[in-house]
Design a protein around this motif. Structure first.
Motif, short mmCIF file in Angstrom:
data_model
loop_
_atom_site.label_atom_id
_atom_site.label_comp_id
_atom_site.label_asym_id
_atom_site.label_seq_id
_atom_site.Cartn_x
_atom_site.Cartn_y
_atom_site.Cartn_z
N PRO A 9 0.80 -1.23 0.00
CA PRO A 9 0.00 0.00 0.00
C PRO A 9 0.84 1.28 0.00
N ASN A 52 -4.07 -1.99 -6.21
CA ASN A 52 -3.15 -1.05 -5.55
C ASN A 52 -2.88 0.19 -6.41
N SER A 99 0.98 2.65 -3.40
CA SER A 99 -0.28 2.77 -4.13
C SER A 99 -0.29 4.01 -5.01
#
Lengths: 333, 527
Positions: free
Chosen positions: A149, A191, A152
């Motif tokens: 993440p 993502n 992302s």
């Protein structure tokens, strides 16, 4: 009006001339800036005239492959020079290629040659992580970071339906199994990883700072460095538990029922010489020689010093259909 | 009414049959492959896949049509209705973007709206302004609308020369200019705006290069992907099906309206030039459009060029490709005009078959036509000789763009005044004389315009030629598109500018010669 007609008809007549007798037709997926000098040198040395068809970056390799499949009943090409391997094996499986054991292939390791002699690998590239040195101090060490993440929306890959990215996808399918590989690509998409049109675009946008890092090949990554852009690259997954990076050779193959097999074999022999690998290693593309003992500049990666994926190319090719069908669903919805 | 002899009619029918066979054989070959293959309809018809593609495709096609119609319609009104000064030059300048490859505008957009682009930096100074989405549906709409705005403009200008100004003059006696424009002129212009919008809709629906470069998933990109990554022409053909209905609908509107409007004679007198704020405002608007659609892209490309020597580098890199493209353009334009000229031999009620046959390859996806051409022409003998040489590329472009020539001639024939031919027939002139000495010269402007249009669009054709061009005959469009994927570079900028110069030259020459042929073959009604 009639003058226009006459001019056009004469141009038509000129165009209908067709190829001269001693001509070798090669379909090549390797960028023209790298392949043309070699083809010109072969022309000068051998006396054969070379007519080349190059592919577009957007449809890397697959456009030529589709063309070869469509022309199978009456091939126009004599030689297929691919810049990767999976699609070459696809062509072999479809009966588009003919076996030819070049005497210059002897020095190339067996893992980079087809067991039945349908294709031979040379001058490889490796998949790498390219990162923007102004945005990233500690680059990610693994392709698995594409699902992290913290990255992302900040990383990019080329669309995994063409070129070496498609081959890389096939390799992951072969290594992990289709279920895990598909799930991973879905997580990459979730993502918000940017899916771009090609490896060169990944390089450009990472270097421009649109994205912090991305996946590309050694030739594109080196191009960014030689251009003085704020980018650098590393081999991914090199630690003890890592899967290693994928090494992707150029491949050259004889087209079955080609119009000029004699010239085709001469060209294949030429391309498989150690001197050819030395030339490609000294170009901007820094292609990695597979013949042992070929002198290469320091910046060219040493195969012995890198951890590569433990997967063979026929296994990758066997997964391509499944991988492409799955990934088309994932990335085109 | 134009009388055609039995000999003319049967010659026309025979030759038309050959032309129709050439036009439709590639698509027939692909259709057969779909029938004989197993297509994974379930996967292709997956609701999520279809919904996403449909949404993107619809937004882009409808958005482009709407914005292009607005931009071009206003320009057409300023030039043709307000008759602002410099209107001829403005018309030519605003037409130029239409003949440049739309993907060139995509490259300019990426340059302007990228991370360090001027536009991005400008927007950054504006408080509260959202960040520019370089790769987005909106960007595709903006690029295509800029490229196609000239179409509604030309349709508006064409209509303005053909409606009855008497209604306007009568209305002016009772109402002011704005109310007259709103209540009388605008409804009269509506058919032209509809035609222009339909064409822009059609072209954006079928465009592949711009959505591909700006990374938006639409049907054309999906078709190309199916074709290239899965080597599945049958699936690609199946994926083209959702495009057929809207494309046919748009084409139907376009043809019906074009035929209906063409029956109107040219206006007897032109309107008066506007003065004051209207003229000033119209002039500023048109100049602004020229700046945005033409000068700004030129400036961006010129700056990217770095130095003049880049032009020489581009010429030495791709000069051969440019010459190849010019040969293809000339060849395909000639073939298309010859095919369209067959309409002169056929009665009007028999035109529809040739028009429909020319329309289908244009509506089909480029790669499908390419695969069909390989299937039909890659055979031993004379067909193989054509396939192995430049004529296959000429044929590919001719098949794709014959519709422009056929429609232009069909519309011109409907405007054609047959009184001269009837007078000649009464005086004893035979059919051949009437065809060669009367009909052909009177329709020469339309034939020439058709030649120029087909030549220019063939120059930029990519989707089909990328599959069939023989070794040693790479067209410029293939080279340019390939280089574009490496990002904006000096060579790309130089090639784009060279392309622009060639197109501008063709259009300027065409405009000059068109003016001459019009004077020779003026078909205004005899008062």
């Amino acid at each position: 009006m009639k003058h226009v007609l006459l001019l056009s008809l004469s141009l038509l007549a000129v165009g209908c001339g067709g190829a001269p007798q001693k001509t070798v037709v090669v379909y090549t997926a390797l960028d023209e800036m790298y392949s043309r000098p070699l083809l010109d040198a072969f022309e000068a040395e051998s006396g054969w005239k070379v007519e080349a068809v190059y592919d577009t970056e957007a449809a890397k390799t697959t456009g030529l492959v589709t063309r070869l499949i469509s022309e199978a009943k009456r091939p126009r090409a004599d030689v297929f020079w691919n810049n990767e391997v999976a699609q070459t094996i696809v062509l072999k499986d479809k009966g588009i290629l003919a076996p030819y054991a070049s005497p210059n292939a002897v020095g190339i390791p067996g893992s980079f040659r087809d067991a039945e002699g349908y294709w031979t690998g040379f001058a490889a590239r490796a998949r790498v992580i390219i990162y923007n040195t102004e945005l990233v101090q500690q680059p990610p060490a693994s392709i698995l970071d594409l699902t992290d993440p913290q990255w992302s929306g900040k990383a990019a890959i080329a669309r995994p339906l063409f070129g070496t990215t498609a081959t890389h996808a096939g390799a992951l399918y072969a290594l992990w199994g289709s279920q895990r590989a598909l799930q991973w690509f879905k997580e990459v998409k979730a993502n918000n990883i940017a899916i771009l049109s090609g490896n060169a675009t990944v390089r450009d946008l990472v270097a421009q700072g649109e994205y912090a890092w991305g996946l590309t090949d050694t030739d594109d990554a080196n191009g960014a460095i030689e251009d003085g852009l704020p980018a650098d690259w590393i081999f991914p997954d090199q630690d003890d538990g890592g899967i290693g990076t994928l090494l992707i050779p150029n491949t050259v193959a004889l087209v079955a029922n080609s119009p000029n097999s004699e010239g085709a074999k001469a060209l294949i022999d030429y391309l498989l010489r150690p001197e050819t690998e030395r030339t490609l290693a000294n170009m901007r593309s820094i292609q990695i020689p597979l013949h042992p003992g070929v002198e290469a500049p320091e910046k060219v990666p040493d195969i012995a010093a890198m951890k590569t994926m433990a997967i063979d190319f026929p296994a990758i090719a066997a997964q391509m259909d499944q991988a492409m069908a799955d990934l088309r669903e994932v990335f085109l919805e | 009414m134009i009388r055609r002899t039995a000999g003319e009619r049967w010659t026309g029918r025979l030759l038309s049959a050959v032309v129709i066979l050439l036009l439709l054989s590639p698509l027939a070959a692909v259709a057969l492959s779909v029938l004989w293959s197993t297509v994974d309809w379930q996967s292709l018809a997956h609701p999520l896949r279809q919904a996403g593609l449909l949404w993107n495709t619809a937004i882009i096609a409808v958005g482009t049509a709407a914005i292009a119609t607005l931009l071009g319609g206003i320009a057409g009104v300023c030039i043709g209705y307000l008759r602002i000064p410099g209107r001829r030059a403005l018309t030519l300048l605003l037409c130029l973007p239409l003949f440049l490859p739309p993907y060139m505008y995509a490259v300019v957009w990426v340059d302007l709206a990228g991370q360090d682009g001027w536009l991005t930096r400008l927007v950054g100074f504006l408080p509260g302004a959202p960040a520019l989405a370089t790769y987005s549906r909106g960007a595709v709409v903006l690029v295509l609308a800029t490229a196609y705005a000239a179409i509604p403009m030309l349709a508006t200008l064409w209509r303005l020369r053909r409606y009855d100004r008497g209604l306007e003059e009568a209305a002016r006696l009772l109402a002011g200019p704005w109310r007259t424009f709103r209540s009388i002129t605008l409804p009269l212009l509506a058919p032209a705006l509809l035609i222009g919008g339909a064409i822009a809709f059609l072209l954006s629906l079928l465009n592949y290069a711009v959505p591909s470069l700006l990374q938006v998933q639409v049907y054309t990109v999906e078709i190309y992907t199916s074709f290239n990554s899965l080597h599945d022409p049958a699936a690609a053909a199946a994926l083209a099906l959702p495009l057929v209905l809207p494309a046919l609908a748009a084409a139907g509107i376009l043809i019906a309206e074009a035929f209906r409007s063409s029956s109107a004679a040219a206006a007897m007198e032109e309107g008066k030039a506007a003065r004051g704020w209207a003229a000033i405002g119209g002039g500023i608007y048109c100049l602004a459009l020229v700046v945005v659609a033409l000068l700004l892209p030129c400036a961006v490309l010129a700056l990217r060029l770095g130095s003049i020597s880049a032009l020489w580098t581009a010429w030495s890199t791709a000069g051969g490709e440019l010459v190849t493209s010019l040969c293809v353009a000339a060849g395909s334009a000639t073939v298309c005009v010859l095919a369209a000229a067959l309409l002169l031999l056929l009665p009007k009620r028999e035109h529809l078959l040739l028009i429909a046959s020319a329309l289908l390859p244009f509506l089909a996806s480029g790669p499908l036509v390419g695969v069909g051409l390989i299937e039909v022409w890659n055979r031993p003998g004379i067909m193989g000789a054509v396939y192995d040489s430049l004529p296959i590329v000429i044929l590919a472009c001719a098949i794709r763009f014959a519709v422009f020539a056929v429609l232009a001639v069909a519309v011109a024939l409907r405007q054609h005044n047959g009184e001269l031919e009837e007078a000649a027939a009464l005086s004893g002139a035979n059919g051949r004389y009437r065809l060669i000495r009367i009909r052909l010269p009177m329709l020469a402007p339309a034939l020439f315009a058709a030649w120029i249009i087909v030549a220019v669009v063939s120059l930029n054709e990519l989707d089909t030629v990328i599959l069939v061009y023989p070794p040693g005959w790479t067209p410029l469009s293939v080279r340019l598109f390939s280089l574009m994927h490496y990002g904006p570079s000096e060579v790309v900028a130089a090639l784009c500018l060279l392309n622009m110069v060639v197109v501008a030259g063709l259009l300027a020459a065409g405009a000059a010669i068109h003016g001459i042929t019009r004077r020779l073959g003026d078909s205004r009604p005899i008062p």
